[in-house]
Design an enzyme around this catalytic site. Sequence first.
Site, PDB file in Angstrom:
ATOM      1  N   GLU A  18      -7.203   8.378  -1.442  1.00 19.46           N
ATOM      2  CA  GLU A  18      -6.835   7.160  -2.192  1.00 19.46           C
ATOM      3  C   GLU A  18      -7.953   6.113  -2.172  1.00 19.46           C
ATOM      4  O   GLU A  18      -7.746   4.959  -1.783  1.00 19.46           O
ATOM      5  CB  GLU A  18      -5.524   6.565  -1.641  1.00 19.46           C
ATOM      6  CG  GLU A  18      -4.349   7.510  -1.828  1.00 19.46           C
ATOM      7  CD  GLU A  18      -2.993   6.933  -1.465  1.00 19.46           C
ATOM      8  OE1 GLU A  18      -2.916   5.868  -0.836  1.00 19.46           O
ATOM      9  OE2 GLU A  18      -1.977   7.570  -1.821  1.00 19.46           O
TER      10      GLU A  18
ATOM     11  N   GLU B 289       0.063  14.359  -2.595  1.00 17.50           N
ATOM     12  CA  GLU B 289       1.095  13.526  -1.966  1.00 17.50           C
ATOM     13  C   GLU B 289       2.199  13.295  -2.989  1.00 17.50           C
ATOM     14  O   GLU B 289       1.952  12.664  -4.032  1.00 17.50           O
ATOM     15  CB  GLU B 289       0.537  12.178  -1.485  1.00 17.50           C
ATOM     16  CG  GLU B 289      -0.307  12.288  -0.239  1.00 17.50           C
ATOM     17  CD  GLU B 289      -0.700  10.938   0.354  1.00 17.50           C
ATOM     18  OE1 GLU B 289       0.090   9.979   0.273  1.00 17.50           O
ATOM     19  OE2 GLU B 289      -1.824  10.858   0.894  1.00 17.50           O
TER      20      GLU B 289
HETATM   21  O1  AHR Z   1       1.980   9.402   3.109  1.00 23.17           O
HETATM   22  C1  AHR Z   1       1.877   8.077   3.539  1.00 23.17           C
HETATM   23  C2  AHR Z   1       0.680   7.337   2.961  1.00 23.17           C
HETATM   24  O2  AHR Z   1       0.857   7.204   1.578  1.00 23.17           O
HETATM   25  C3  AHR Z   1      -0.650   8.039   3.079  1.00 23.17           C
HETATM   26  O3  AHR Z   1      -1.286   7.779   4.271  1.00 23.17           O
HETATM   27  C4  AHR Z   1      -1.434   7.450   1.950  1.00 23.17           C
HETATM   28  O4  AHR Z   1      -2.397   8.327   1.442  1.00 23.17           O
HETATM   29  C5  AHR Z   1      -0.388   7.078   0.920  1.00 23.17           C
HETATM   30  O5  AHR Z   1      -0.558   5.798   0.457  1.00 23.17           O
END
Ligand code: AHR
Length: 498
Positions: free
Chosen positions: A172, A291
């Site tokens: 990110e 994610e």
């Molecule tokens: O999964 C939790 C968090 O969400 C992770 O660390 C990050 O990459 C995202 O913002």
Amino acid sequence: MKAKMTVNEAFTISQIDPRIYGTFVEHLGRAVYSGIYEPGHETADPAGFRQDVKDLVKELGTSFIRYPGGNFVSGYNWEDGIGPVKDRPARLDLAWKTVEPNEVGLHEFINWAAEVGAEVNMAINLGTRGIEAAGNIVEYCNHTDGTYWSDLRRKNGAEVPFKIKTWCLGNEMDGPWQIGGKTAGEYGRLASEVAKVMKLVDPDIELVVCGSSHAEMPTFASWEATVLEHTYEHVDYLSLHSYYGNQKNDIESYLTKSVGMDNFIKSVTAICDYIKAKKGSKKTLNLSFDEWNIWYHSLEEDSKNEPWQHAPPILEDIYNFEDALVLGCLLITLLKNSDRVKIACLAQLVNVIAPIMTSSGGATWRQTTFYPFMQASRYGRGTVLRHNLDVPFYSTEEFDSVPYIEAVAIHNPEDNEAVIFAVNRSTNEPIDFSAELQGFSPTSVKEVSTISGHDLKQTNTESNSPVVPKAGPAVKIAGCNIGTVLSPLSWNMIRIGL
Ligand code: AHR
């Protein structure tokens, strides 16, 4: 209401990459410490990992696990997690404002992942670090011997290289919250040089470059285009992240979140193909949705956390029945896009926005969302079939023409079966569902399973798990057609023997 699905053996979307059933373990909250690792626990193995958790991870069937972050990775020195544990430094983790003792590091995690039968997807730090640390970790993990880093790995107990295949180039990096966040130009340049060096060390690896943190980021789309301008020929996948929630407490619109996921995937695919065309490249870039999940229940509680604790309970969403339905719709959407989505990681695996929960020193339990994921990872193997679905639609403020059924059909030639996963989004109407399986000869109903009939807010707990799959509904076979009735608000799995 009636719905008819038509598939044909010859018309396929894609072979399913097993990495689509990935998950994620970050050094965050109780994911590692008192999640997968708790040396004092009665089930702990000699390395300190909980056997009861390992058993549940195996039952879930995740084939691929992203590690060690997430936001955590952007301030992490991977070298802190190797060598004798007593010599490892405790550090401030600035991402989650906790203290990281580094008791669990590379070797411990890689050994644990092998025991649960999953491949490791390693993320590297491109927040505070760069080319040198990235090249070194690939050499440490994947080079056989005879060099500083590979011999150090051997000295640390791993004679055989880990041969980690899939690597994430940071996390990110567009996020203002990210340690060492960057502009698209800064990140794109760095990522292309890092990718070049990592592949010089090991040409067999595959690399995931960071897309936007989510589709609502102000730089979404232009970030992807700029980053790919720099990295297109050096990387193999572009990442997508997205979390969903029912903040408005409106089930009809909550169940359309997967339409948003589908739009997001289609937009990012278009950007990849735009850069492909612009560059005149013959390479097609695929996607890593590394994610995805539901995340909103714990946000308020987490805002009250005291900083600098070791493994405090954070991001511990407790999921309910409606979350399981939405997660089912999201899974189906990933599968329907399996021609481009080759990797997907449910974020995360244990305790932190997770399908598996533990109590410290106590038991484990399966959240409601455990079950759709487990059924998909166990039976969603083979080839996704293209389908036509005739079904009535509804509209919400956000989306027009949302089908009342979200479904996918899969052909698994190895097990001689066709599998349908389907969610009935209607809040009050059962749906007469039929599927014409052209080119197939259904011989038996192997298994039909449903999650339905619960209060929308029903959760599972350590002592009581009412939200589990149960047998049914009845499925009839007539030639190449099957028919059944899907209850309102239900997740369903139908396995047909061929
Ligand atoms: O999964 C939790 C968090 O969400 C992770 O660390 C990050 O990459 C995202 O913002």
